[in-house]
Design an enzyme around this catalytic site. Structure first.
Site, PDB file in Angstrom:
ATOM      1  CG  HIS A 211       5.336   1.962  -1.877  1.00 45.21           C
ATOM      2  ND1 HIS A 211       6.058   1.870  -3.034  1.00 45.21           N
ATOM      3  CD2 HIS A 211       4.038   1.899  -2.235  1.00 45.21           C
ATOM      4  CE1 HIS A 211       5.226   1.754  -4.059  1.00 45.21           C
ATOM      5  NE2 HIS A 211       3.991   1.766  -3.595  1.00 45.21           N
TER       6      HIS A 211
HETATM    7  C1  UD1 Z   1      -0.942   3.830  -2.971  1.00 46.25           C
HETATM    8  C2  UD1 Z   1      -1.440   2.799  -3.967  1.00 46.25           C
HETATM    9  C3  UD1 Z   1      -0.240   2.051  -4.552  1.00 46.25           C
HETATM   10  C4  UD1 Z   1       0.794   3.007  -5.096  1.00 46.25           C
HETATM   11  C5  UD1 Z   1       1.188   3.998  -4.007  1.00 46.25           C
HETATM   12  C6  UD1 Z   1       2.213   4.995  -4.528  1.00 46.25           C
HETATM   13  C7  UD1 Z   1      -3.627   1.745  -3.420  1.00 46.25           C
HETATM   14  C8  UD1 Z   1      -4.267   0.486  -3.000  1.00 46.25           C
HETATM   15  N1  UD1 Z   1      -2.284   1.783  -3.326  1.00 46.25           N
HETATM   16  O1  UD1 Z   1      -0.347   3.117  -1.898  1.00 46.25           O
HETATM   17  O2  UD1 Z   1      -0.700   1.239  -5.609  1.00 46.25           O
HETATM   18  O3  UD1 Z   1       1.928   2.286  -5.511  1.00 46.25           O
HETATM   19  O4  UD1 Z   1       0.002   4.689  -3.589  1.00 46.25           O
HETATM   20  O5  UD1 Z   1       2.631   5.903  -3.594  1.00 46.25           O
HETATM   21  O6  UD1 Z   1      -4.309   2.645  -3.835  1.00 46.25           O
HETATM   22  N2  UD1 Z   1       0.334   8.464   3.578  1.00 46.25           N
HETATM   23  C9  UD1 Z   1       0.895   9.662   3.910  1.00 46.25           C
HETATM   24  N3  UD1 Z   1       0.664  10.734   3.109  1.00 46.25           N
HETATM   25  C10 UD1 Z   1      -0.140  10.649   2.017  1.00 46.25           C
HETATM   26  C11 UD1 Z   1      -0.742   9.424   1.697  1.00 46.25           C
HETATM   27  C12 UD1 Z   1      -0.486   8.338   2.485  1.00 46.25           C
HETATM   28  O7  UD1 Z   1       1.602   9.781   4.888  1.00 46.25           O
HETATM   29  O8  UD1 Z   1      -0.293  11.672   1.317  1.00 46.25           O
HETATM   30  C13 UD1 Z   1       0.616   7.289   4.417  1.00 46.25           C
HETATM   31  C14 UD1 Z   1      -0.473   7.065   5.433  1.00 46.25           C
HETATM   32  O9  UD1 Z   1       0.114   6.548   6.577  1.00 46.25           O
HETATM   33  C15 UD1 Z   1      -1.318   6.010   4.793  1.00 46.25           C
HETATM   34  C16 UD1 Z   1      -0.258   5.185   4.065  1.00 46.25           C
HETATM   35  O10 UD1 Z   1       0.691   6.154   3.621  1.00 46.25           O
HETATM   36  O11 UD1 Z   1      -2.072   5.284   5.685  1.00 46.25           O
HETATM   37  C17 UD1 Z   1      -0.793   4.428   2.900  1.00 46.25           C
HETATM   38  O12 UD1 Z   1      -1.393   5.308   1.956  1.00 46.25           O
HETATM   39  P1  UD1 Z   1      -2.469   4.764   0.893  1.00 46.25           P
HETATM   40  O13 UD1 Z   1      -2.937   5.850   0.015  1.00 46.25           O
HETATM   41  O14 UD1 Z   1      -3.478   3.956   1.576  1.00 46.25           O
HETATM   42  O15 UD1 Z   1      -1.629   3.743   0.034  1.00 46.25           O
HETATM   43  P2  UD1 Z   1      -0.132   3.784  -0.468  1.00 46.25           P
HETATM   44  O16 UD1 Z   1       0.674   2.834   0.328  1.00 46.25           O
HETATM   45  O17 UD1 Z   1       0.377   5.172  -0.622  1.00 46.25           O
END
Ligand code: UD1
Length: 384
Positions: free
Chosen positions: A218
């Site tokens: 991811h």
């Molecule tokens: C975050 C953490 C990362 C961790 C990861 C574990 C930061 C900078 N990154 O990354 O260190 O390894 O979590 O999972 O804080 N999304 C969903 N559902 C959710 C949350 C996110 O669909 O509940 C999707 C959305 O499209 C979102 C994307 O995932 O834009 C990224 O989510 P985000 O929380 O920004 O970062 P992660 O990639 O999950």
């Protein structure tokens, strides 16, 4: 003049995203078991909100429901960080906490630390001092800044102390505590769901009968750009010709695969695509795996604790002990190296490693004990 024993503001314990929950669960248990600590209040920023990244894991980890949910949701880094700060500030004002406890390196970790420190509330950072030395990783920025802001830095490995010292942090703030993520693993290991059961439930019963590898992917560096994602998926496909693969895909990765039209790259017979798994399912899948391919931080540590070989699809790691003492090998996207190591692991079982110092299931207990002593010795904070 009294001290905090006369006027105990709460401990505000912050979680935001999936990897925070397995770190906070043992801490909360340890904090709430001590009469000499103020009440622990669990704050969820809402950075992760998906049921599969969120509620399910709380149940698996026996983590109580958050007392407060800030419901920030997704956004750019700036928007997400700012929104957490905006919503966390009134919580700090209302609770006048004796300490804000943050874990790991996600955006919520930094945002809440910054709010707390500007209100003269001490910050305790659990899993401090890890460095990948790769500033292109958003987590690295969060680590460096959170550590600069923290009064108490609890570390998981001794190299973290060298990293912190290099950044000018005084030794008396650092405390080698061990690894709370491994506290969770050891606490729940016996309840892990057998891999065969998870695979049967996902309609992939055939996989359970064979040896298999587990994949998680991811990181922005592997999935956000079409070429990087194409190369990563190509590697998975090639590995799957040697060893069936079970991929538990993060919503971010699924979204990119769809956006780039890459779904057909994974239509191989020996790749089982699963949604994000519960904690106990993931533990069972990893424990029974021949190897794990990942770009996660926590999984590098969990595989070391489980003694399962891990190939990390990154150029660097902030957790060098998993390479030096554990079962981890950094492989980037080097196809030839990966295929050679897969062959070796299938043939010989690969690196077995040993358990690093203080990864013994008692890190949270040590942190709670230290924090109680530290708070008791502190004068009344400025904001009280
Ligand atoms: C975050 C953490 C990362 C961790 C990861 C574990 C930061 C900078 N990154 O990354 O260190 O390894 O979590 O999972 O804080 N999304 C969903 N559902 C959710 C949350 C996110 O669909 O509940 C999707 C959305 O499209 C979102 C994307 O995932 O834009 C990224 O989510 P985000 O929380 O920004 O970062 P992660 O990639 O999950």
């Amino acid at each position: 003049m009294g001290n905090l024993r006369d006027n105990p503001g709460a401990l505000l314990c912050v979680v935001g995203a999936r990897p925070n929950y397995m770190k906070m669960a043992p801490l909360l248990r340890a904090f709430r078991s001590r009469a000499d600590l103020p009440p622990a209040v669990l704050v969820h920023t809402g950075q992760h909100y998906d049921p599969m990244l969120n509620g399910r894991l709380f149940d698996d980890l026996a983590l109580p429901r958050p007392d407060i949910n800030l419901e920030v949701g997704s956004g750019t880094h700036a928007v997400q960080t700012a929104e957490v700060m905006r919503r966390f500030e009134p919580v700090v004002d209302a609770h006048r906490p004796s300490c804000v406890v943050v874990v790991g390196d996600v955006n919520s970790t930094l945002a809440c630390s910054l709010v707390a420190v500007k209100k003269a509330v001490p910050v305790a950072h659990v899993e401090a001092g890890l460095r990948s030395f790769d500033r292109a990783m958003p987590e690295e920025i969060n680590r460096v800044l959170t550590d600069q802001l923290s009064d108490l830095l609890y570390t998981t490995e001794r190299t973290a102390h060298d990293n912190l010292a290099r950044e000018g942090i005084p030794a008396e703030r650092m405390h080698f505590a061990g690894n709370v993520m491994i506290d969770s693993l050891l606490f729940h290991k016996d309840r892990a769901v057998p891999a065969a059961q998870t695979l049967a439930c996902a309609g992939k019963a055939g996989f359970g009968a064979e040896r298999y590898g587990v994949v998680t992917l991811h990181r922005p560096s592997n999935v956000d750009e079409p070429e990087a994602l194409r190369a990563s998926l190509g590697i998975l496909r090639e590995v799957s010709e040697r060893l069936p693969l079970v991929c538990a895909l993060h919503p971010r990765t699924v979204a990119r695969i769809e956006a780039f039209g890459f779904a057909d790259l994974l239509q191989a017979g020996r790749i089982a695509l699963l949604p994000p798994q519960g904690y106990l399912e993931m533990l069972g899948l990893m424990a029974d795996a021949t190897l794990v391919l990942t770009d996660s931080g926590g999984i590098q540590e969990e595989t070391t604790a489980l003694s399962v070989p891990c190939l990390t699809l990154r150029e660097n790691t902030e957790r060098p002990i998993t390479v030096e003492q554990g079962t981890n090998t950094l492989v980037g996207r080097d196809r030839a190296l990966i295929m050679r190591l897969v062959e070796e692991i299938v043939a010989t079982g690969g690196k077995r490693g040993r358990t690093p110092e203080l990864w013994d299931g008692r890190a949270a207990e040590r942190i709670a004990g230290h924090l109680a002593g530290w708070l008791a010795a502190r004068p009344v904070p400025l904001h009280a």
